[in-house]
Design a protein around this motif. Structure first.
Motif, PDB file in Angstrom:
ATOM      1  N   PRO A  46       0.807  -1.225   0.000  1.00 22.52           N
ATOM      2  CA  PRO A  46       0.000   0.000   0.000  1.00 22.52           C
ATOM      3  C   PRO A  46       0.841   1.276   0.000  1.00 22.52           C
ATOM      4  O   PRO A  46       0.472   2.268  -0.636  1.00 22.52           O
ATOM      5  CB  PRO A  46      -0.823  -0.120   1.292  1.00 22.52           C
ATOM      6  CG  PRO A  46      -0.912  -1.593   1.535  1.00 22.52           C
ATOM      7  CD  PRO A  46       0.396  -2.142   1.080  1.00 22.52           C
ATOM      8  N   ARG A 115      -7.449   3.823  -3.576  1.00 16.50           N
ATOM      9  CA  ARG A 115      -6.131   4.202  -3.074  1.00 16.50           C
ATOM     10  C   ARG A 115      -6.027   3.873  -1.587  1.00 16.50           C
ATOM     11  O   ARG A 115      -7.021   3.945  -0.858  1.00 16.50           O
ATOM     12  CB  ARG A 115      -5.869   5.683  -3.333  1.00 16.50           C
ATOM     13  CG  ARG A 115      -5.554   5.957  -4.806  1.00 16.50           C
ATOM     14  CD  ARG A 115      -5.305   7.402  -5.105  1.00 16.50           C
ATOM     15  NE  ARG A 115      -4.912   7.585  -6.508  1.00 16.50           N
ATOM     16  CZ  ARG A 115      -4.824   8.767  -7.125  1.00 16.50           C
ATOM     17  NH1 ARG A 115      -5.098   9.884  -6.445  1.00 16.50           N
ATOM     18  NH2 ARG A 115      -4.469   8.833  -8.396  1.00 16.50           N
ATOM     19  N   PRO A 116      -4.836   3.500  -1.122  1.00 11.75           N
ATOM     20  CA  PRO A 116      -4.684   2.953   0.231  1.00 11.75           C
ATOM     21  C   PRO A 116      -5.198   3.831   1.366  1.00 11.75           C
ATOM     22  O   PRO A 116      -5.665   3.298   2.374  1.00 11.75           O
ATOM     23  CB  PRO A 116      -3.170   2.737   0.336  1.00 11.75           C
ATOM     24  CG  PRO A 116      -2.741   2.482  -1.074  1.00 11.75           C
ATOM     25  CD  PRO A 116      -3.591   3.386  -1.910  1.00 11.75           C
ATOM     26  N   THR A 119      -9.041   3.370   1.362  1.00 13.75           N
ATOM     27  CA  THR A 119      -9.472   2.043   1.819  1.00 13.75           C
ATOM     28  C   THR A 119      -9.112   1.772   3.278  1.00 13.75           C
ATOM     29  O   THR A 119      -9.573   0.795   3.854  1.00 13.75           O
ATOM     30  CB  THR A 119      -8.833   0.951   0.947  1.00 13.75           C
ATOM     31  OG1 THR A 119      -7.403   1.025   1.074  1.00 13.75           O
ATOM     32  CG2 THR A 119      -9.222   1.111  -0.516  1.00 13.75           C
ATOM     33  N   GLU A 121      -6.017   1.138   4.319  1.00 14.09           N
ATOM     34  CA  GLU A 121      -4.801   0.320   4.427  1.00 14.09           C
ATOM     35  C   GLU A 121      -3.642   1.130   5.014  1.00 14.09           C
ATOM     36  O   GLU A 121      -2.739   0.579   5.648  1.00 14.09           O
ATOM     37  CB  GLU A 121      -4.418  -0.222   3.053  1.00 14.09           C
ATOM     38  CG  GLU A 121      -5.414  -1.195   2.458  1.00 14.09           C
ATOM     39  CD  GLU A 121      -5.058  -1.556   1.034  1.00 14.09           C
ATOM     40  OE1 GLU A 121      -4.392  -2.593   0.851  1.00 14.09           O
ATOM     41  OE2 GLU A 121      -5.441  -0.812   0.108  1.00 14.09           O
TER      42      GLU A 121
END
Length: 332
Positions: A46, A115-116, A119, A121
């Protein structure tokens, strides 16, 4: 690796199902060592995604040919590697900070909602720290392993992209990508300064090539995702203007780009081979922009096929960069 629950021997002494330890012993070694790597990739992946590797790749495509042109031959391998490592880290830093600042936009756009940061992450705080540390490391690396001029130009590039484009221009003007795109032009100046310690007229023309290339490269992408940008409140030109106007401006920028590529012939002492290739490639890309205008003017045409122009722009810049690098080794 997920293992089944341990089972004991039954009272009749019948066949016994394997315990977790026995099952692991019968599996190939690769199955037992893959999990830790997956965990590492799950953490590192990520963060790498936040740096936008494909964008970095495109930026670096222009750096090496510029260094070859500045050297009028092959620079030392160490200098090339040091410049690319520092440049990639700097571009990654700018991209991470862009993702941090634009996280509110990214979550409402289909193109960026995975995109991390969106989300979950990577937390916003972790992304901010990662982006800042990566920037400091890149500038320090370039200062000590390349030269101070390249480091300072890189700092300017990061500021243009993060502050100039992301924080000031992107949400305020349809010309955001025009002026903010100057950050994407900096790798040619950085590559030139890495070899010479300064900036020459040939480097300025290469800067002009990328500067005028950026709008016809990015606006087709904005056409495809105009709904995303409209929902996010980002006034990209294709969101606020008709397709015909966008296509006409793309043609104007392409003509200016072609002029810069041809001015490079006398200024950088390029051969007729480069002149022919630059003219042919420029004419091909110009024709693709004209085709986009013709389709925009045709109410019967169902689709603009803007992405074909976007992909053509990448092909154009890649082939032009190759032509510049190869031409250095040809006799005048």
């Amino acid at each position: 690796m997920r293992l089944s629950s341990p089972l004991s021997v039954d009272d009749a002494g019948a066949s016994m199902l394997p315990t977790p330890g026995a099952r692991a012993a019968t599996e190939p070694p690769s199955a037992t060592v893959r999990s830790p790597w997956r965990r590492v990739l799950g953490v590192v992946g990520p963060y790498v995604a936040l740096t936008k590797p494909r964008v970095i790749e495109l930026l670096l495509v222009t750096t090496v040919p510029t260094m070859i042109l500045a050297e009028r031959g092959l620079p030392s391998l160490w200098l090339v590697l040091a410049t690319l490592v520092g440049g990639a880290a700097a571009a990654g830093s700018a991209n991470v900070l862009n993702c941090y600042i634009d996280r509110d936009i990214d979550q409402v756009m289909n193109r960026t909602k995975r995109r991390p940061i969106v989300t979950g992450e990577v937390s916003p705080r972790a992304a901010l720290v990662f982006g800042l540390v990566l920037g400091v490391v890149s500038l320090t690396w370039l200062w000590f392993f390349v030269n101070p001029a390249s480091s300072m130009l890189t700092a300017v590039a990061i500021l243009i992209y993060v502050v100039g484009y992301t924080m000031i221009l992107k949400r305020r003007t349809p010309q955001n990508i025009v002026w903010g795109g100057a950050a994407g032009c900096m790798p040619v100046l950085i590559g030139w300064s890495a070899v010479t310690g300064g900036v020459g007229w040939a480097a300025v023309l290469l800067f002009g090539v990328i500067f005028f290339w950026t709008p016809p490269h990015y606006w087709p992408l904005s056409m495809k995702f105009r709904g995303d940008y409209a929902r996010a409140g980002v006034p990209m030109l294709p969101v606020v203007a008709k397709d015909t106007k966008v296509a006409r401006e793309m043609i104007a920028y392409t003509l200016a780009m072609i002029a810069c590529t041809l001015l490079l012939v006398p200024v950088a002492h390029m051969t007729w081979v480069y002149a022919v290739l630059a003219t042919g490639l420029g004419g091909w890309f110009l024709w693709s922009c004209i085709g986009l205008l013709r389709r925009a003017q045709d109410p019967e045409h169902p689709k603009l096929k803007a992405m074909s122009v976007f992909h053509a722009s990448i092909t154009y810049l890649t082939l032009l960069s190759v032509a510049i690098a190869v031409d250095v080794f040809l006799p005048l």
